[in-house]
Enzyme design. Structure first.
Site, PDB file in Angstrom:
ATOM      1  N   TYR A  98       8.018   1.167   4.743  1.00  9.99           N
ATOM      2  CA  TYR A  98       8.560   1.657   3.396  1.00  9.99           C
ATOM      3  C   TYR A  98       9.886   2.514   3.979  1.00  9.99           C
ATOM      4  O   TYR A  98       9.427   3.772   4.467  1.00  9.99           O
ATOM      5  CB  TYR A  98       7.661   2.436   2.671  1.00  9.99           C
ATOM      6  CG  TYR A  98       6.386   1.667   2.167  1.00  9.99           C
ATOM      7  CD1 TYR A  98       6.498   0.369   1.879  1.00  9.99           C
ATOM      8  CD2 TYR A  98       5.150   2.324   1.845  1.00  9.99           C
ATOM      9  CE1 TYR A  98       5.279  -0.288   1.434  1.00  9.99           C
ATOM     10  CE2 TYR A  98       4.076   1.651   1.546  1.00  9.99           C
ATOM     11  CZ  TYR A  98       4.154   0.223   1.305  1.00  9.99           C
ATOM     12  OH  TYR A  98       3.080  -0.550   0.847  1.00  9.99           O
ATOM     13  N   HIS A 122      -0.874  -4.102   8.175  1.00  8.98           N
ATOM     14  CA  HIS A 122       0.092  -4.541   6.898  1.00  8.98           C
ATOM     15  C   HIS A 122       0.491  -5.892   6.514  1.00  8.98           C
ATOM     16  O   HIS A 122       1.412  -6.344   7.342  1.00  8.98           O
ATOM     17  CB  HIS A 122       1.220  -3.406   7.036  1.00  8.98           C
ATOM     18  CG  HIS A 122       2.096  -3.113   5.696  1.00  8.98           C
ATOM     19  ND1 HIS A 122       3.098  -2.307   5.471  1.00  8.98           N
ATOM     20  CD2 HIS A 122       1.844  -3.832   4.301  1.00  8.98           C
ATOM     21  CE1 HIS A 122       3.573  -2.147   4.335  1.00  8.98           C
ATOM     22  NE2 HIS A 122       2.868  -3.203   3.699  1.00  8.98           N
TER      23      HIS A 122
HETATM   24  P1  NAD Z   1       3.926  -0.275  -8.986  1.00 12.22           P
HETATM   25  O1  NAD Z   1       3.267  -1.778  -9.884  1.00 12.22           O
HETATM   26  O2  NAD Z   1       3.117   0.913  -8.660  1.00 12.22           O
HETATM   27  O3  NAD Z   1       5.529  -0.238  -9.707  1.00 12.22           O
HETATM   28  C1  NAD Z   1       6.286   1.059  -8.978  1.00 12.22           C
HETATM   29  C2  NAD Z   1       7.286   1.290 -10.080  1.00 12.22           C
HETATM   30  O4  NAD Z   1       6.911   1.461 -11.286  1.00 12.22           O
HETATM   31  C3  NAD Z   1       8.448   2.023  -9.748  1.00 12.22           C
HETATM   32  O5  NAD Z   1       9.729   1.628  -9.963  1.00 12.22           O
HETATM   33  C4  NAD Z   1       7.899   3.535 -10.697  1.00 12.22           C
HETATM   34  O6  NAD Z   1       9.139   4.246 -10.589  1.00 12.22           O
HETATM   35  C5  NAD Z   1       7.571   2.758 -11.751  1.00 12.22           C
HETATM   36  N1  NAD Z   1       6.474   3.731 -12.651  1.00 12.22           N
HETATM   37  C6  NAD Z   1       5.537   4.139 -12.045  1.00 12.22           C
HETATM   38  N2  NAD Z   1       5.029   5.001 -12.952  1.00 12.22           N
HETATM   39  C7  NAD Z   1       5.493   4.617 -14.171  1.00 12.22           C
HETATM   40  C8  NAD Z   1       5.540   4.950 -15.637  1.00 12.22           C
HETATM   41  N3  NAD Z   1       4.549   5.819 -15.913  1.00 12.22           N
HETATM   42  N4  NAD Z   1       6.519   4.610 -16.512  1.00 12.22           N
HETATM   43  C9  NAD Z   1       7.337   3.808 -15.899  1.00 12.22           C
HETATM   44  N5  NAD Z   1       7.522   3.284 -15.016  1.00 12.22           N
HETATM   45  C10 NAD Z   1       6.474   3.593 -13.735  1.00 12.22           C
HETATM   46  O7  NAD Z   1       4.346  -1.012  -7.626  1.00 12.22           O
HETATM   47  P2  NAD Z   1       4.280  -0.227  -6.100  1.00 12.22           P
HETATM   48  O8  NAD Z   1       5.081   0.939  -6.096  1.00 12.22           O
HETATM   49  O9  NAD Z   1       4.923  -1.524  -5.366  1.00 12.22           O
HETATM   50  O10 NAD Z   1       2.799  -0.266  -5.800  1.00 12.22           O
HETATM   51  C11 NAD Z   1       2.135   1.014  -5.716  1.00 12.22           C
HETATM   52  C12 NAD Z   1       1.950   1.292  -4.085  1.00 12.22           C
HETATM   53  O11 NAD Z   1       0.963   0.583  -3.535  1.00 12.22           O
HETATM   54  C13 NAD Z   1       3.128   1.395  -3.251  1.00 12.22           C
HETATM   55  O12 NAD Z   1       3.604   2.424  -3.453  1.00 12.22           O
HETATM   56  C14 NAD Z   1       2.253   1.204  -2.112  1.00 12.22           C
HETATM   57  O13 NAD Z   1       1.745   2.613  -1.704  1.00 12.22           O
HETATM   58  C15 NAD Z   1       0.952   0.141  -2.372  1.00 12.22           C
HETATM   59  N6  NAD Z   1       1.283  -1.114  -2.120  1.00 12.22           N
HETATM   60  C16 NAD Z   1       0.951  -1.601  -0.982  1.00 12.22           C
HETATM   61  C17 NAD Z   1       1.224  -2.877  -0.695  1.00 12.22           C
HETATM   62  C18 NAD Z   1       0.745  -3.540   0.552  1.00 12.22           C
HETATM   63  O14 NAD Z   1      -0.083  -2.908   1.509  1.00 12.22           O
HETATM   64  N7  NAD Z   1       0.881  -4.629   1.025  1.00 12.22           N
HETATM   65  C19 NAD Z   1       1.830  -3.663  -1.534  1.00 12.22           C
HETATM   66  C20 NAD Z   1       2.332  -3.380  -2.804  1.00 12.22           C
HETATM   67  C21 NAD Z   1       1.975  -1.932  -3.008  1.00 12.22           C
END
Ligand code: NAD
Length: 321
Positions: free
Chosen positions: A61, A126
């Site tokens: 990230y 990952h």
């Molecule tokens: P997410 O679905 O959580 O969406 C994040 C987006 O939504 C960001 O733009 C954020 O600003 C916005 N957001 C969050 N809360 C909000 C709210 N209340 N209102 C409006 N917008 C809002 O997607 P993500 O960040 O990709 O996934 C969450 C976490 O999961 C990542 O940060 C990571 O730690 C993990 N993740 C891991 C993998 C992997 O291991 N392959 C893949 C995807 C995500």
């Protein structure tokens, strides 16, 4: 604003109790736009104060930026290390993938330095669909077991998008070698394909982390980032759902997060957060779900809008032989 404490849920057989909303730290790597350090520190502080005890990052990230910033934020908390749970990853980097034993063994030392920690609670391979799954089984996971024995990590996980990668690996490793899986974009209103795998995972005693309840930003009023891999059709349907909620004075992000949280077999739902406002909204959504439940009428209206794209995903990874 004072809110009741958030629900804690057991993670498989690990003995860890995770807050049902977990803090996804990819936004701290500026993945969804720039986040100043002071804002990042404020987010982590507010999240912790409201009961979020689980923080997930990766060297991938923001090309290690997320780990460095999260390390600073956790240090600024000034609380005992045992009060928060940290997960990071290995094998995926800004310049590509390397799941070799040598690389992942070096990787954890680099991550610990960036995070300013002596150990992480969970180290996850990952996005394993981009490597050889046979290498994950025969080389990467045994290397992680050695890291566990050395006390650098407490538990081992695997992450990725296609769901069949999990059964492939779990069918080939000794019981207990993999403590947890992280699935993303498969337990939300538009796509809940993870549901069918849950009995299998529970049967193996594997803890379940579900990430991206907002489908990496497509289920938000602001819409997806430019790099989002969904088809134009899926993006358009999600934006139509968001607009529908807005027209009724409701919020698509709240509804989506509550939907993901409503399955108790999922230990924690990782949401990416980059403002104190989002932290407060997401914790409030969890507390509201626990006290008054989900808005069933709004949910069925949104489900109807998303029906044509239900469980539509996108390709990820290399072809396995
Ligand atoms: P997410 O679905 O959580 O969406 C994040 C987006 O939504 C960001 O733009 C954020 O600003 C916005 N957001 C969050 N809360 C909000 C709210 N209340 N209102 C409006 N917008 C809002 O997607 P993500 O960040 O990709 O996934 C969450 C976490 O999961 C990542 O940060 C990571 O730690 C993990 N993740 C891991 C993998 C992997 O291991 N392959 C893949 C995807 C995500």
């Amino acid at each position: 604003m004072a809110l009741p404490r958030m629900e804690l849920r057991e993670l498989g057989n690990t003995g860890l109790k995770l807050s049902c909303v977990g803090f996804g730290a990819s936004p701290l790597g500026n993945v969804f736009g720039p986040v100043p350090l002071e804002e990042a520190i404020g987010c982590v502080r507010r999240a912790f104060d409201l009961g979020v005890n689980f923080f997930d990052t990766s060297p991938y990230y923001g090309r290690t930026l997320s780990e460095k910033i999260l390390g600073k934020c956790l240090k600024a908390l000034q609380v005992p290390r045992s009060e928060y749970i940290v997960s990071t990853k290995c094998g995926r980097y800004g310049d590509g993938f390397d799941f070799s034993a040598e690389r992942v063994t070096r990787s954890i030392d680099e991550s610990l330095e960036r995070l300013q920690l002596d150990y992480v609670d969970i180290l996850q391979c990952h996005d394993i669909e981009f490597g050889s799954l046979d290498q994950i089984v025969s080389e990467t996971l045994p290397a992680l077991v050695k890291l566990k024995e050395a006390g650098k990590i407490r538990f081992i996980g695997i992450t990725g998008l296609p769901l069949d990668i999990f059964t492939y690996v779990l069918d080939r490793v000794p019981p207990g070698m993999v403590d947890v899986i992280l699935s993303y974009c498969h337990y939300g209103i538009n796509d809940n394909a993870l549901k069918d795998l849950i009995p299998y995972l529970k049967g193996k005693g594997v803890g379940i982390i579900s990430a991206s309840p907002l489908a990496m930003g497509i289920l938000t009023d602001a819409g997806p980032p430019e790099w989002h891999p969904a088809s134009p059709e899926l993006k358009a349907a999600c934006q139509a759902a968001a607009a529908h909620c807005k027209s009724k004075g409701k919020n698509i992000s709240k509804l989506s997060l509550q939907y993901s949280l409503s399955n108790q077999d999922i230990s924690t739902v990782l949401v990416g957060m980059n403002s104190v406002k989002q932290v407060e909204e997401n914790v409030a959504a969890a507390v509201e779900l626990a006290t008054t439940g989900i808005d069933r009428e709004m949910l069925s209206e949104v489900e109807a809008i998303l029906k044509p794209v239900k469980n539509q995903s996108w390709p990820s990874g290399i072809r396995q032989t």
